[in-house]
Design a protein around this motif. Structure first.
Motif, PDB file in Angstrom:
ATOM      1  N   THR A   1       0.694  -1.209  -0.115  1.00  0.00           N
ATOM      2  CA  THR A   1       0.003   0.138  -0.084  1.00  0.00           C
ATOM      3  C   THR A   1       0.737   1.167   0.125  1.00  0.00           C
ATOM      4  OG1 THR A   1      -1.727  -1.031   1.205  1.00  0.00           O
ATOM      5  CG2 THR A   1      -1.635   1.146   1.114  1.00  0.00           C
ATOM      6  N   TYR A   2       1.919   1.287   0.740  1.00  0.00           N
ATOM      7  CA  TYR A   2       2.678   2.515   1.111  1.00  0.00           C
ATOM      8  C   TYR A   2       3.324   2.566  -0.341  1.00  0.00           C
ATOM      9  CZ  TYR A   2       2.145   1.665   5.951  1.00  0.00           C
ATOM     10  OH  TYR A   2       1.837   1.636   7.458  1.00  0.00           O
ATOM     11  N   SER A   3       4.192   1.541  -0.967  1.00  0.00           N
ATOM     12  CA  SER A   3       4.666   1.636  -2.277  1.00  0.00           C
ATOM     13  C   SER A   3       3.737   2.363  -3.360  1.00  0.00           C
ATOM     14  CB  SER A   3       5.071   0.434  -2.546  1.00  0.00           C
ATOM     15  OG  SER A   3       5.951  -0.500  -1.731  1.00  0.00           O
ATOM     16  N   THR A   4       2.553   1.768  -3.602  1.00  0.00           N
ATOM     17  CA  THR A   4       1.576   1.970  -4.645  1.00  0.00           C
ATOM     18  C   THR A   4       1.151   3.608  -4.510  1.00  0.00           C
ATOM     19  OG1 THR A   4       0.520  -0.077  -4.575  1.00  0.00           O
ATOM     20  CG2 THR A   4      -0.868   1.786  -5.290  1.00  0.00           C
ATOM     21  N   LEU A   5       0.942   4.082  -3.101  1.00  0.00           N
ATOM     22  CA  LEU A   5       0.855   5.618  -2.695  1.00  0.00           C
ATOM     23  C   LEU A   5       1.771   6.157  -3.204  1.00  0.00           C
ATOM     24  CD1 LEU A   5      -1.488   5.218   0.444  1.00  0.00           C
ATOM     25  CD2 LEU A   5      -2.131   5.908  -1.557  1.00  0.00           C
ATOM     26  N   LEU A   6       3.053   6.104  -2.853  1.00  0.00           N
ATOM     27  CA  LEU A   6       4.375   6.716  -3.125  1.00  0.00           C
ATOM     28  C   LEU A   6       4.499   6.726  -4.773  1.00  0.00           C
ATOM     29  CD1 LEU A   6       7.117   5.320  -0.515  1.00  0.00           C
ATOM     30  CD2 LEU A   6       5.888   7.700  -0.864  1.00  0.00           C
ATOM     31  N   ARG A   7       4.128   5.656  -5.452  1.00  0.00           N
ATOM     32  CA  ARG A   7       4.134   6.025  -6.904  1.00  0.00           C
ATOM     33  C   ARG A   7       3.256   6.946  -7.209  1.00  0.00           C
ATOM     34  NH1 ARG A   7       5.251   0.656  -6.406  1.00  0.00           N
ATOM     35  NH2 ARG A   7       3.050  -0.021  -6.983  1.00  0.00           N
ATOM     36  N   HIS A   8       1.785   6.799  -6.754  1.00  0.00           N
ATOM     37  CA  HIS A   8       0.925   7.673  -7.294  1.00  0.00           C
ATOM     38  C   HIS A   8       1.208   9.308  -6.998  1.00  0.00           C
ATOM     39  CE1 HIS A   8      -2.189   4.985  -8.909  1.00  0.00           C
ATOM     40  NE2 HIS A   8      -1.898   4.030  -8.092  1.00  0.00           N
ATOM     41  N   TYR A   9       1.762   9.228  -5.686  1.00  0.00           N
ATOM     42  CA  TYR A   9       2.072  10.902  -5.306  1.00  0.00           C
ATOM     43  C   TYR A   9       3.558  11.289  -6.283  1.00  0.00           C
ATOM     44  CZ  TYR A   9      -1.167  10.600  -1.437  1.00  0.00           C
ATOM     45  OH  TYR A   9      -2.377  10.420  -0.539  1.00  0.00           O
ATOM     46  N   GLU A  10       4.251  10.435  -6.380  1.00  0.00           N
ATOM     47  CA  GLU A  10       5.346  10.790  -7.432  1.00  0.00           C
ATOM     48  C   GLU A  10       4.737  11.160  -8.715  1.00  0.00           C
ATOM     49  OE1 GLU A  10       9.745  10.094  -9.298  1.00  0.00           O
ATOM     50  OE2 GLU A  10       9.041   8.899  -7.436  1.00  0.00           O
ATOM     51  N   GLY A  11       3.881  10.295  -9.140  1.00  0.00           N
ATOM     52  CA  GLY A  11       3.274  10.424 -10.753  1.00  0.00           C
ATOM     53  C   GLY A  11       2.453  12.086 -10.473  1.00  0.00           C
ATOM     54  N   MET A  12       1.797  12.558  -9.266  1.00  0.00           N
ATOM     55  CA  MET A  12       0.949  13.635  -9.061  1.00  0.00           C
ATOM     56  C   MET A  12       2.322  14.822  -9.357  1.00  0.00           C
ATOM     57  SD  MET A  12      -1.285  14.741  -6.199  1.00  0.00           S
ATOM     58  CE  MET A  12      -2.199  13.288  -6.080  1.00  0.00           C
ATOM     59  N   PHE A  13       3.329  14.369  -8.680  1.00  0.00           N
ATOM     60  CA  PHE A  13       4.420  15.636  -8.809  1.00  0.00           C
ATOM     61  C   PHE A  13       4.710  15.826 -10.116  1.00  0.00           C
ATOM     62  CE2 PHE A  13       8.760  16.829  -9.145  1.00  0.00           C
ATOM     63  CZ  PHE A  13       9.047  17.836  -8.137  1.00  0.00           C
ATOM     64  N   TRP A  14       4.967  14.876 -11.249  1.00  0.00           N
ATOM     65  CA  TRP A  14       5.298  15.109 -12.311  1.00  0.00           C
ATOM     66  C   TRP A  14       4.245  15.558 -13.304  1.00  0.00           C
ATOM     67  CZ3 TRP A  14      10.341  15.376 -12.988  1.00  0.00           C
ATOM     68  CH2 TRP A  14      11.205  14.935 -12.416  1.00  0.00           C
ATOM     69  N   THR A  15       2.894  15.093 -12.956  1.00  0.00           N
ATOM     70  CA  THR A  15       1.764  15.750 -13.899  1.00  0.00           C
ATOM     71  C   THR A  15       1.747  17.038 -13.476  1.00  0.00           C
ATOM     72  OG1 THR A  15       0.692  13.516 -13.760  1.00  0.00           O
ATOM     73  CG2 THR A  15      -0.651  15.266 -14.087  1.00  0.00           C
ATOM     74  N   THR A  16       1.824  17.497 -12.026  1.00  0.00           N
ATOM     75  CA  THR A  16       1.378  18.865 -11.679  1.00  0.00           C
ATOM     76  C   THR A  16       2.468  19.714 -12.450  1.00  0.00           C
ATOM     77  OG1 THR A  16       0.642  18.221  -9.548  1.00  0.00           O
ATOM     78  CG2 THR A  16       1.335  20.427  -9.736  1.00  0.00           C
ATOM     79  N   LEU A  17       3.761  19.210 -12.403  1.00  0.00           N
ATOM     80  CA  LEU A  17       5.004  20.105 -13.119  1.00  0.00           C
ATOM     81  C   LEU A  17       4.666  20.120 -14.626  1.00  0.00           C
ATOM     82  CD1 LEU A  17       8.284  18.921 -11.522  1.00  0.00           C
ATOM     83  CD2 LEU A  17       7.338  21.158 -11.459  1.00  0.00           C
TER      84      LEU A  17
END
Length: 194
Positions: free
Chosen positions: A174-190
């Motif tokens: 769960t932690y790994s999945t959420l970290l990947r999603h939040y990192e994806g959000m970082f790049w999408t936002t940028l």
């Protein structure tokens, strides 16, 4: 080639310099936040000696990365005044906010496993960006140092991580999945910045 759309644009030199400046500004918030989270994890009562060693090593790495980030920011035209007045983007800061949540709530050994699951992808992004900054944007080696630092494999870090085993695989996933999603959000936002 990366499947990250923004990193792909940087690789071809089509990402505007202002997007790179925003990347530098956001990382100026992420790096110290992650460093403090790692230090907290190292000091948690439930941290094993091996986990504490891993997080202390990560925290030291964040400090070194922060020093290298300065040259990248300057190459993007970011000055001290802009650093002080910059308003961070929520989508970019969700990742360090979640790392801070993990530092407070998750077992340190589980956090080690979750974090390491994403290191190769992050390192690949950094390698691509470092190469593109040189070839497409004409940045100096010093200005690329932040990305070079994360792109280089770290056998010592890998060895430290191997000494730690997450105790709850369900939480780790769960932690790994959420970290990947939040990192994806970082790049999408940028990538959505003008």
């Amino acid at each position: 080639m990366t499947t990250n759309p923004l990193v792909a644009r940087i690789a071809t030199g089509t990402a505007p310099i202002e997007t790179l400046a925003t990347l530098a500004l956001e990382q100026h918030r992420v790096i110290p936040a992650d460093r403090r989270a790692f230090l907290h994890l190292a000091q948690r009562e439930t941290a094993t000696p091996e986990a504490a060693d891993f997080f202390e090593f990560l925290a030291a790495g964040e400090a070194m990365a922060g020093e290298r980030l300065i040259a990248f920011a300057e190459a993007c035209g970011v000055d001290e005044a802009r650093l002080r007045t910059y308003e961070p983007l929520p989508g970019c800061q969700a990742y360090p906010a979640y790392v801070a949540w993990l530092a407070l709530n998750a077992e340190p050994t589980d956090v080690v496993s979750a974090l390491t699951s994403n290191f190769a992808e992050w390192g690949g992004y950094c390698a691509t960006i470092a190469g593109a900054l040189r070839s497409q944007y004409g940045f100096t080696d010093e200005a690329c140092g932040f990305f070079d630092f994360f792109a280089e494999p770290s056998p010592e870090l890998d060895e430290k991580a191997l000494r730690v085993s997450g105790s709850n695989k369900g939480f780790v996933n769960t932690y790994s999945t959420l970290l990947r999603h939040y990192e994806g959000m970082f790049w999408t936002t940028l990538g959505a910045t003008p």
